[in-house]
Design a protein around this motif. Structure first.
Motif, mmCIF file in Angstrom:
data_model
loop_
_atom_site.group_PDB
_atom_site.id
_atom_site.type_symbol
_atom_site.label_atom_id
_atom_site.label_comp_id
_atom_site.label_asym_id
_atom_site.label_seq_id
_atom_site.Cartn_x
_atom_site.Cartn_y
_atom_site.Cartn_z
ATOM 1 N N ARG A 181 0.825 -1.202 0.000
ATOM 2 C CA ARG A 181 0.000 0.000 0.000
ATOM 3 C C ARG A 181 0.864 1.258 0.000
ATOM 4 N NH1 ARG A 181 -3.839 -1.299 5.060
ATOM 5 N NH2 ARG A 181 -5.171 0.381 4.263
ATOM 6 N N SER A 182 0.462 2.263 -0.784
ATOM 7 C CA SER A 182 1.137 3.554 -0.757
ATOM 8 C C SER A 182 0.661 4.332 0.465
ATOM 9 C CB SER A 182 0.856 4.342 -2.036
ATOM 10 O OG SER A 182 -0.537 4.604 -2.158
ATOM 11 N N ILE A 183 1.477 5.291 0.893
ATOM 12 C CA ILE A 183 1.213 6.017 2.134
ATOM 13 C C ILE A 183 0.915 7.482 1.842
ATOM 14 C CG2 ILE A 183 2.056 6.538 4.444
ATOM 15 C CD1 ILE A 183 1.889 3.506 3.789
ATOM 16 N N GLY A 184 -0.214 7.950 2.317
ATOM 17 C CA GLY A 184 -0.562 9.361 2.227
ATOM 18 C C GLY A 184 -0.579 9.995 3.603
ATOM 19 N N LEU A 185 -0.032 11.207 3.711
ATOM 20 C CA LEU A 185 0.017 11.920 4.985
ATOM 21 C C LEU A 185 -0.709 13.254 4.861
ATOM 22 C CD1 LEU A 185 1.121 12.484 7.883
ATOM 23 C CD2 LEU A 185 3.154 13.464 6.773
ATOM 24 N N VAL A 186 -1.573 13.526 5.833
ATOM 25 C CA VAL A 186 -2.239 14.825 5.936
ATOM 26 C C VAL A 186 -1.811 15.452 7.264
ATOM 27 C CG1 VAL A 186 -4.422 16.077 5.966
ATOM 28 C CG2 VAL A 186 -4.208 13.974 4.605
ATOM 29 N N PRO A 187 -0.860 16.383 7.258
ATOM 30 C CA PRO A 187 -0.447 17.035 8.508
ATOM 31 C C PRO A 187 -1.484 18.084 8.932
ATOM 32 C CG PRO A 187 1.288 17.109 6.833
ATOM 33 C CD PRO A 187 0.004 16.771 6.147
ATOM 34 N N THR A 188 -1.920 18.047 10.182
ATOM 35 C CA THR A 188 -2.897 19.021 10.669
ATOM 36 C C THR A 188 -2.590 19.408 12.106
ATOM 37 O OG1 THR A 188 -4.594 17.697 11.823
ATOM 38 C CG2 THR A 188 -4.605 17.622 9.398
ATOM 39 N N MET A 189 -3.255 20.493 12.540
ATOM 40 C CA MET A 189 -3.248 20.859 13.951
ATOM 41 C C MET A 189 -4.628 20.623 14.562
ATOM 42 S SD MET A 189 -0.599 23.976 14.584
ATOM 43 C CE MET A 189 -1.652 25.296 14.011
ATOM 44 N N GLY A 190 -5.462 19.857 13.878
ATOM 45 C CA GLY A 190 -6.768 19.523 14.430
ATOM 46 C C GLY A 190 -7.795 20.608 14.203
ATOM 47 N N ALA A 191 -8.881 20.562 15.011
ATOM 48 C CA ALA A 191 -10.035 21.448 14.833
ATOM 49 C C ALA A 191 -10.541 21.329 13.395
ATOM 50 C CB ALA A 191 -9.688 22.887 15.186
ATOM 51 N N PHE A 192 -10.833 20.092 12.993
ATOM 52 C CA PHE A 192 -11.115 19.787 11.598
ATOM 53 C C PHE A 192 -12.354 20.526 11.082
ATOM 54 C CE2 PHE A 192 -9.107 15.298 12.173
ATOM 55 C CZ PHE A 192 -7.853 15.866 12.127
ATOM 56 N N HIS A 193 -12.230 20.969 9.840
ATOM 57 C CA HIS A 193 -13.352 21.522 9.100
ATOM 58 C C HIS A 193 -13.321 20.913 7.701
ATOM 59 C CE1 HIS A 193 -10.311 24.030 7.220
ATOM 60 N NE2 HIS A 193 -10.015 24.597 8.391
ATOM 61 N N GLU A 194 -14.204 21.375 6.845
ATOM 62 C CA GLU A 194 -14.331 20.761 5.524
ATOM 63 C C GLU A 194 -13.036 20.853 4.719
ATOM 64 O OE1 GLU A 194 -16.102 18.573 2.559
ATOM 65 O OE2 GLU A 194 -16.810 18.949 4.601
ATOM 66 N N GLY A 195 -12.222 21.871 4.972
ATOM 67 C CA GLY A 195 -10.936 21.955 4.288
ATOM 68 C C GLY A 195 -10.042 20.782 4.631
ATOM 69 N N HIS A 196 -9.930 20.460 5.918
ATOM 70 C CA HIS A 196 -9.147 19.292 6.322
ATOM 71 C C HIS A 196 -9.728 18.009 5.727
ATOM 72 C CE1 HIS A 196 -8.425 22.054 9.872
ATOM 73 N NE2 HIS A 196 -7.181 21.734 9.556
ATOM 74 N N LEU A 197 -11.048 17.898 5.787
ATOM 75 C CA LEU A 197 -11.688 16.670 5.322
ATOM 76 C C LEU A 197 -11.483 16.482 3.821
ATOM 77 C CD1 LEU A 197 -15.028 16.746 7.362
ATOM 78 C CD2 LEU A 197 -12.788 15.822 8.006
ATOM 79 N N SER A 198 -11.416 17.589 3.074
ATOM 80 C CA SER A 198 -11.162 17.474 1.635
ATOM 81 C C SER A 198 -9.765 16.911 1.367
ATOM 82 C CB SER A 198 -11.331 18.831 0.942
ATOM 83 O OG SER A 198 -10.272 19.729 1.270
ATOM 84 N N LEU A 199 -8.799 17.241 2.219
ATOM 85 C CA LEU A 199 -7.449 16.680 2.084
ATOM 86 C C LEU A 199 -7.470 15.180 2.377
ATOM 87 C CD1 LEU A 199 -5.285 19.394 3.914
ATOM 88 C CD2 LEU A 199 -5.898 19.291 1.498
ATOM 89 N N MET A 200 -8.214 14.798 3.398
ATOM 90 C CA MET A 200 -8.317 13.374 3.729
ATOM 91 C C MET A 200 -8.979 12.590 2.595
ATOM 92 S SD MET A 200 -9.501 13.668 7.731
ATOM 93 C CE MET A 200 -8.883 15.033 8.712
ATOM 94 N N ARG A 201 -10.010 13.175 1.993
ATOM 95 C CA ARG A 201 -10.679 12.494 0.879
ATOM 96 C C ARG A 201 -9.738 12.338 -0.311
ATOM 97 N NH1 ARG A 201 -15.132 16.564 1.801
ATOM 98 N NH2 ARG A 201 -16.233 15.673 3.601
ATOM 99 N N ARG A 202 -8.957 13.363 -0.552
ATOM 100 C CA ARG A 202 -8.003 13.280 -1.657
ATOM 101 C C ARG A 202 -6.966 12.198 -1.385
ATOM 102 N NH1 ARG A 202 -6.971 12.986 -6.807
ATOM 103 N NH2 ARG A 202 -4.855 13.689 -7.340
#
Length: 283
Positions: free
Chosen positions: A22-43
């Protein structure tokens, strides 16, 4: 989804995923998720076989008078949102795991960190960003890392970091996610009261007005900035900065020729907000 607290646990989980091909994807965040963060996770979920989201409010990128203590935190909510997006690992380490006793290394990226947010927030800000991102790349060793274009300068800093240190990570910048009225999503939007929230839409409207002027043929940087400043002024907003810079190296521009970054930062009520827009100067 599993929540992991230590570097060793994350490396073990990633190693097992790689053994499965499996390839590895990383989404670095500081939390307090909103739709912007979730769009990165979906990508990341759409591209990679194994998705790691880091949740770490990085103290080294905050100044002495900034909002480290007040920064919104709700791990349980964030974990539920990440799990709903199919994230495999939520890496939520304590500060001592990332910066153990005796930690003495800082990464500084020259030039592009000295302007815009680097000038207004101080040199510590992007030093902190570059250092923690380098650590995350060393811990997770992702194939691809996903960042939001709202933090355009941060994206450029990370791209330069990866290039200069020969880190084998592909950086993907994903589009800004906005409210229906144009306000760019930000974890700091929770600081806005109703009056400030209404005024804050002037940031995106100012950028759009300058973009409209550029599309009509305006090329003078001063005129484009004046157009945006007029919109901010009508909303009673005095920006920390509003500048037109090259979209790759952030050198200041007198005229729009190729692609340019029009970037703004301003305090609106209790929130410091940033936004940007790419203006196209080509034929």
């Amino acid at each position: 989804m599993i929540i992991l607290r230590t570097i060793a646990e994350v490396r073990d989980a990633v190693a097992r995923a790689r053994e499965d091909g499996r390839s590895i994807g990383l989404v670095p965040t500081m939390g307090a998720f909103h739709e912007g963060h979730l769009s990165l996770m979906r990508r990341a979920r759409a591209v990679d076989g194994f998705v790691v989201v880091s949740l770490f409010v990085n103290p080294t990128q905050f100044g002495a008078n900034e909002d480290l203590g007040a920064y919104p935190r709700d791990e349980a909510r964030d974990a539920a949102l990440a799990e709903a997006e199919g994230v495999d690992v939520l890496f939520a380490p304590p500060v001592a795991e990332v910066y153990p006793d005796g930690f003495a290394t800082t990464i500084h990226v020259e030039g592009i960190t000295d302007v815009l947010c680097g000038a207004s927030r101080g040199p510590h800000h992007f030093d902190g960003v570059a250092t923690v991102v380098a650590k995350l790349f060393g811990i997770v060793a992702p194939d691809t890392a996903y960042f939001g274009q709202k933090d355009a300068q941060q994206v450029l800093v990370v791209r330069r970091l990866v290039r200069d240190l020969d880190i084998p990570v592909r950086i993907e910048a994903c589009p800004i996610v906005r409210e229906d009225d144009g306000l760019a999503l930000s974890s700091r939007n929770v600081y806005l009261d109703a009056e400030s929230r209404a005024r804050a839409t002037a940031l995106s409207r100012a950028l759009a007005a300058a973009d409209d002027a550029a599309r009509r043929g305006e090329r003078d940087a001063g005129a484009l900035i004046a157009t945006a400043l007029a919109v901010l002024g009508d909303a009673g907003i005095v920006p920390e900065y509003l500048e037109l810079r090259d979209a790759v190296d952030l050198r200041p521009l007198d005229a729009l020729e190729g692609d340019a970054l029009l970037a703004v930062a301003a305090r609106v009520g209790a929130a410091r907000l940033i936004d940007n827009r790419i203006l196209r100067g080509g034929a």
